[in-house]
Write an enzyme that holds these catalytic residues in place. Structure first.
Site, mmCIF file in Angstrom:
data_model
loop_
_atom_site.group_PDB
_atom_site.id
_atom_site.type_symbol
_atom_site.label_atom_id
_atom_site.label_comp_id
_atom_site.label_asym_id
_atom_site.label_seq_id
_atom_site.Cartn_x
_atom_site.Cartn_y
_atom_site.Cartn_z
ATOM 1 N N HIS A 38 0.856 -1.187 0.000
ATOM 2 C CA HIS A 38 0.000 0.000 0.000
ATOM 3 C C HIS A 38 0.888 1.231 0.000
ATOM 4 C CE1 HIS A 38 1.042 -0.674 4.241
ATOM 5 N NE2 HIS A 38 1.132 0.653 4.266
ATOM 6 N N HIS A 122 5.947 6.246 -0.815
ATOM 7 C CA HIS A 122 6.680 5.011 -1.111
ATOM 8 C C HIS A 122 5.808 3.811 -0.789
ATOM 9 C CE1 HIS A 122 7.120 5.531 3.207
ATOM 10 N NE2 HIS A 122 7.243 4.215 3.260
HETATM 11 P P1 ATP Z 1 5.559 -3.099 11.593
HETATM 12 O O1 ATP Z 1 5.453 -1.846 12.445
HETATM 13 O O2 ATP Z 1 5.215 -4.349 12.322
HETATM 14 O O3 ATP Z 1 6.826 -3.181 10.830
HETATM 15 P P2 ATP Z 1 3.930 -1.676 9.704
HETATM 16 O O4 ATP Z 1 4.913 -0.573 9.867
HETATM 17 O O5 ATP Z 1 3.525 -2.088 8.340
HETATM 18 O O6 ATP Z 1 4.403 -2.980 10.471
HETATM 19 P P3 ATP Z 1 2.265 0.027 11.218
HETATM 20 O O7 ATP Z 1 3.403 0.389 12.111
HETATM 21 O O8 ATP Z 1 0.920 -0.160 11.850
HETATM 22 O O9 ATP Z 1 2.582 -1.304 10.447
HETATM 23 O O10 ATP Z 1 2.168 1.128 10.099
HETATM 24 C C1 ATP Z 1 1.100 1.192 9.168
HETATM 25 C C2 ATP Z 1 1.541 2.034 8.001
HETATM 26 O O11 ATP Z 1 1.857 3.350 8.444
HETATM 27 C C3 ATP Z 1 2.803 1.529 7.304
HETATM 28 O O12 ATP Z 1 2.721 1.884 5.934
HETATM 29 C C4 ATP Z 1 3.900 2.318 7.957
HETATM 30 O O13 ATP Z 1 5.018 2.474 7.094
HETATM 31 C C5 ATP Z 1 3.222 3.647 8.188
HETATM 32 N N1 ATP Z 1 3.763 4.314 9.381
HETATM 33 C C6 ATP Z 1 3.918 3.788 10.600
HETATM 34 N N2 ATP Z 1 4.403 4.686 11.475
HETATM 35 C C7 ATP Z 1 4.579 5.819 10.773
HETATM 36 C C8 ATP Z 1 5.047 7.122 11.097
HETATM 37 N N3 ATP Z 1 5.450 7.456 12.319
HETATM 38 N N4 ATP Z 1 5.092 8.035 10.110
HETATM 39 C C9 ATP Z 1 4.685 7.738 8.869
HETATM 40 N N5 ATP Z 1 4.229 6.538 8.505
HETATM 41 C C10 ATP Z 1 4.166 5.584 9.428
#
Ligand code: ATP
Ligand code: MG
Length: 182
Positions: A38, A122
């Site tokens: 996504h 990205h």
């Molecule tokens: P994991 O944290 O287990 O690696 P994930 O990052 O895919 O998994 P989430 O942390 O719930 O899952 O994040 C959901 C989405 O939001 C992902 O696309 C992640 O890259 C993005 N994301 C998470 N934290 C941030 C942040 N602080 N700023 C911008 N984007 C974020």
């Protein structure tokens, strides 16, 4: 409390092409599966259910036309350090920025505090628990710099819920919002 983010889902053919990048000449890490691909517009985070419903209503009011999304190139985060994430690039066009900003404003009107970092669109392809040693991914990155796929039309975006699991986050759409050319 649901952990929320706003993102654009990708057509299956686009996912096929991105998944075609999976190879085993990269050091072991967690490849994003088909369901995990996504383009995040805004990360909201843990949100009380009542507030989540306010966000859903606010996002319904985003009124923008559909637009073409251009995907190409690969890169890493952090950009100048040992990588934690490898991604596929997305062209930061004015139409994409308009959607990013409109969704951000809709959420802000309901109390969301948008992050100050610049929007760097990205699609995450791979995650490493521990940052990779310098240089380990560079050959792969070099080899795929020219990666690109045909653009596609973004006709909707979604509010996702993310459940963090040991094997990787599991995402569920909580709301889908249409874009339409009048
Ligand atoms: P994991 O944290 O287990 O690696 P994930 O990052 O895919 O998994 P989430 O942390 O719930 O899952 O994040 C959901 C989405 O939001 C992902 O696309 C992640 O890259 C993005 N994301 C998470 N934290 C941030 C942040 N602080 N700023 C911008 N984007 C974020
Ligand atoms: Mg995360």
């Amino acid at each position: 409390m649901p952990r929320l983010f706003v993102a654009i889902d990708l057509p299956e053919e686009t996912k096929d092409q991105i998944l075609g990048l999976r190879e085993d000449d990269l050091p072991p890490g967690r490849w994003a599966g088909r369901e995990a691909l996504h383009l995040t517009l805004h990360f909201i985070g843990e949100t009380p259910e009542k507030q989540a419903r306010r966000y859903m209503q606010a996002l319904q009011r985003v009124d923008l036309p559909d637009f073409a999304l251009q995907i190409g190139g690969v890169g890493q985060f952090p950009v100048d350090d040992r990588p934690r994430v490898i991604w596929v690039g997305v062209r930061n066009t004015s139409a994409l920025r308009a959607l990013h900003e409109a969704a951000g404003r809709a959420l802000q009107n309901q109390g969301f505090r948008q992050e100050q970092r610049r929007f760097h669109p990205h699609i995450t392809l791979m995650r490493f628990k521990k940052p990779l040693r310098r240089g380990l991914a560079s050959r792969w990155l070099q080899a795929h710099l020219d990666f690109h796929i045909e653009s596609f039309s973004v006709r909707e975006f979604a509010l996702y819920e993310s459940q963090l699991r040991p094997g990787g986050a599991v995402y569920t759409k909580r709301g889908v919002y249409a874009l339409a050319t009048p």
